[in-house]
Each structure stands twice: as C-alpha cells, then as structure tokens.
Motif scaffolding. Structure first.
Motif, mmCIF file in Angstrom:
data_model
loop_
_atom_site.group_PDB
_atom_site.id
_atom_site.type_symbol
_atom_site.label_atom_id
_atom_site.label_comp_id
_atom_site.label_asym_id
_atom_site.label_seq_id
_atom_site.Cartn_x
_atom_site.Cartn_y
_atom_site.Cartn_z
ATOM 1 N N UNK A 172 35.912 35.472 35.560
ATOM 2 C CA UNK A 172 36.531 35.484 34.234
ATOM 3 C C UNK A 172 36.652 36.917 33.710
ATOM 4 N N UNK A 173 35.594 37.698 33.833
ATOM 5 C CA UNK A 173 35.647 39.082 33.369
ATOM 6 C C UNK A 173 36.644 39.898 34.200
ATOM 7 N N UNK A 174 36.697 39.629 35.519
ATOM 8 C CA UNK A 174 37.671 40.334 36.357
ATOM 9 C C UNK A 174 39.098 39.968 35.937
ATOM 10 N N UNK A 175 39.339 38.671 35.711
ATOM 11 C CA UNK A 175 40.668 38.231 35.288
ATOM 12 C C UNK A 175 41.052 38.846 33.958
ATOM 13 N N UNK A 176 40.067 39.024 33.073
ATOM 14 C CA UNK A 176 40.357 39.634 31.774
ATOM 15 C C UNK A 176 40.866 41.056 31.951
ATOM 16 N N UNK B 89 44.253 41.161 33.567
ATOM 17 C CA UNK B 89 45.292 40.768 32.613
ATOM 18 C C UNK B 89 45.575 41.881 31.620
ATOM 19 N N UNK B 90 44.528 42.577 31.155
ATOM 20 C CA UNK B 90 44.716 43.711 30.241
ATOM 21 C C UNK B 90 45.572 44.796 30.898
ATOM 22 N N UNK C 149 45.872 34.858 44.910
ATOM 23 C CA UNK C 149 45.509 35.461 46.208
ATOM 24 C C UNK C 149 45.752 36.967 46.170
ATOM 25 N N UNK C 150 45.007 37.720 47.026
ATOM 26 C CA UNK C 150 43.954 37.247 47.924
ATOM 27 C C UNK C 150 42.592 37.152 47.222
ATOM 28 N N UNK C 151 41.922 36.041 47.449
ATOM 29 C CA UNK C 151 40.557 35.810 46.954
ATOM 30 C C UNK C 151 40.434 36.007 45.441
ATOM 31 N N UNK C 152 41.359 35.455 44.693
ATOM 32 C CA UNK C 152 41.338 35.468 43.223
ATOM 33 C C UNK C 152 41.517 36.861 42.622
ATOM 34 N N UNK C 153 41.963 37.840 43.396
ATOM 35 C CA UNK C 153 42.085 39.206 42.871
ATOM 36 C C UNK C 153 43.356 39.404 42.049
ATOM 37 N N UNK C 154 44.300 38.459 42.103
ATOM 38 C CA UNK C 154 45.493 38.541 41.246
ATOM 39 C C UNK C 154 45.514 37.352 40.282
ATOM 40 N N UNK C 155 44.340 36.847 39.967
ATOM 41 C CA UNK C 155 44.228 35.695 39.076
ATOM 42 C C UNK C 155 44.141 36.179 37.624
ATOM 43 N N UNK C 156 45.101 35.770 36.807
ATOM 44 C CA UNK C 156 45.117 36.160 35.408
ATOM 45 C C UNK C 156 44.322 35.170 34.572
ATOM 46 N N UNK C 157 44.134 35.487 33.293
ATOM 47 C CA UNK C 157 43.236 34.707 32.437
ATOM 48 C C UNK C 157 43.627 33.238 32.350
ATOM 49 N N UNK C 158 44.895 32.959 32.083
ATOM 50 C CA UNK C 158 45.332 31.568 31.929
ATOM 51 C C UNK C 158 45.118 30.784 33.219
ATOM 52 N N UNK C 159 45.399 31.420 34.355
ATOM 53 C CA UNK C 159 45.227 30.737 35.647
ATOM 54 C C UNK C 159 43.747 30.564 35.971
#
Length: 283
Positions: free
Chosen positions: A62-66, A69-70, A226-236
């Motif tokens: 979650x913190x990584x996605x934040x 996304x920023x 992908x890959x491994x949730x490294x391009x996962x944004x907050x909503x996703x």
C-alpha cells in the motif's frame, strides 16, 4: 416567476437529493463504518476498531503504491497540461483545419479506459519486447511510462478544449495593446495569456491530478500491476486487497484503504485548488 420557483423548489430538488443520498451518502457512511469492521458480507460485520487502519499502513504494498501513484500523478499532470496548453495555443491561431485537428485530438477521450489499456498494451508489447516476452510484464519503467503515455493520449484532447475556451476569452484589446507597446510573443504569453487563463489552468490541473490518483481501469488493462505489483497504483491495490486476497480480515483492510484513499484525494485536490485559485486574475 420568483414566487413560483420558491414554491416548487422542493419538488425539483427532491429527485436529485434522493439520488445523492441513496447513491452516495448512504454507501459512503456504510463504507466508513465497515472500515472499522471485520466482515465477509455487510450483514456479518464485527467491529474491530482501528486495527484495519493500522494493518493498512503496515502493508508495504500500500505504501509503495502510494508513492508510485504520487510520482505518476506529478509527472502526468505536468505532461498533460503543458502539451494540452501548447496544442491549444496552436489551434487558436488563424489557420485552416483547426476544427478538424480539435476533433482528432479530442477523440481518444471518447474511448473507455479498459479499451485504451488493451490497445496500448498491444502496441507497446508488439513494438518492444525482451527476449521475445512482453516488455510491460518484465520492466517496471516500461510500465510506468506506458501508463504516462496512455493517460496523456487520453486526456490531452479534453484539457485542450478547456484551454482553448480560456484563450478565446482573453480580451483582444489587451493583446492589441501589448502588441502596440512592443511586447514580444513570449512576453504576451507569460504576462497576459497565462495569467488570464489561470481559471482554466485551475480546472485542468484539478481534473488531471484527481484523475491520475483515481486511475484504475487503465492500470488493470495495461500492466495489471506487473511485474510483481511494482506498477500497481492505489486504486488497483485497494481492489486487489478487497477481492484478490482471501480471508475476511482483508475486506476490512481494503475498506480502510479506500477511506484513506478518499481523504488523500480530497486533501490534495483542495490544496491544489487553493494554490492555483490564488493566482487567478479577474477579467
């Protein structure tokens, strides 16, 4: 007429107010309550206090996605608004075919985000690949810039229309006076046009900033994190927490993340509005 409007005002307001209460207010309050609960369905919710929020902040994804996304929102907001403003400047000049070009630039905004995501996924993976494998599934940087390109391609035309409306509202007397006084095109742009279209800039920056934070369907279709949730944004990330992870505790954590997400977007939007509105010039 004024007396009639006051008399029948509740009748006209009631449908919209009912839709707002049923479609937004009640679900929002219920979602806020569920963020403090452990549940699998709404009917079996058990209050667990702020535990869901503590687990949400402790979730490294979650913190990584934040922060991802920023970074995405900052770059996409600058890119979209700069390019949209430049295109608007070009298309407000007295040249032939401006209406055709405006239509062409606006058309990508009419395509749904899911469709756009799959279109650009095919384009990027067909042109670029690593060892014959899709680039977006193997490279975080490619996924990030792919999302930037997709978002810009979709949003530039819409923001361009707003900027064109703002530029066309600049009084011709001011531009003529600046020309008579010997102002260069660059000075006219910075000293007259940009200050006079600050209201349009406020709207466009607000829309691009909030849309960037809320990006979901394009993220789902283009990279799926992908890959491994490294391009996962907050909503996703919230979607995956709520639906992809098993166990009743994750639904409560996903709901807590959604509330945090809501507060962040509102706070950032209000800060941006205050910062840009303070620079607006009254005509």
């Amino acid at each position: 007429m004024e007396k009639a409007l006051k008399r029948y005002f509740p009748i006209f307001v009631l449908p919209t107010l009912a839709a707002f209460i049923i479609g937004f207010l009640i679900p929002f309050v219920q979602g806020l309550y569920l963020s403090f609960c452990r549940f699998t369905t709404v009917g079996n919710a058990q209050v667990v206090g702020i535990g869901n929020y503590l687990k949400a902040f402790a979730d490294s994804t979650f913190t990584y996605s934040f922060w991802f996304t920023v970074l995405f929102a900052a770059v996409s907001t600058v890119v979209i608004n700069v390019l949209a403003f430049l295109v608007a400047l070009l298309l407000t000049r007295a040249i032939k075919g401006t209406n055709v070009f405006r239509t062409i630039f606006f058309m990508p905004n009419l395509i749904g985000g899911i469709v756009l995501g799959y279109i650009w996924q095919i384009l990027i993976n067909c042109v670029l690949s690593l060892a014959g494998k899709p680039l977006l599934a193997l490279n975080t940087a490619a996924g990030y810039w792919g999302l930037i390109i997709l978002m810009a391609w979709q949003q530039i035309g819409y923001m361009m229309i707003i900027y064109i409306a703002g530029l066309q509202s600049v009084p011709g007397d001011l531009l003529e006076a600046a020309q008579i006084d010997g102002a260069t095109s660059w000075q006219t742009l910075w000293k007259i046009k940009i200050p006079m279209v600050m209201s349009s800039i406020t709207i466009c920056v607000f829309l691009t900033l909030t849309n960037s934070f809320k990006l979901f369907d394009q993220n789902l279709a283009l990279t799926k994190g992908e890959p491994s949730h490294t391009t996962e944004m907050l909503a996703y990330n919230i979607y995956n927490t709520f639906y992809a992870r098993s166990g009743p505790q994750w639904k409560g954590i996903g709901q807590a993340k959604a509330v945090i997400f809501f507060v962040l977007v509102v706070a950032i939007g209000l800060i941006q509005l205050r910062a840009t509105r303070s620079r607006e010039v009254q005509q």
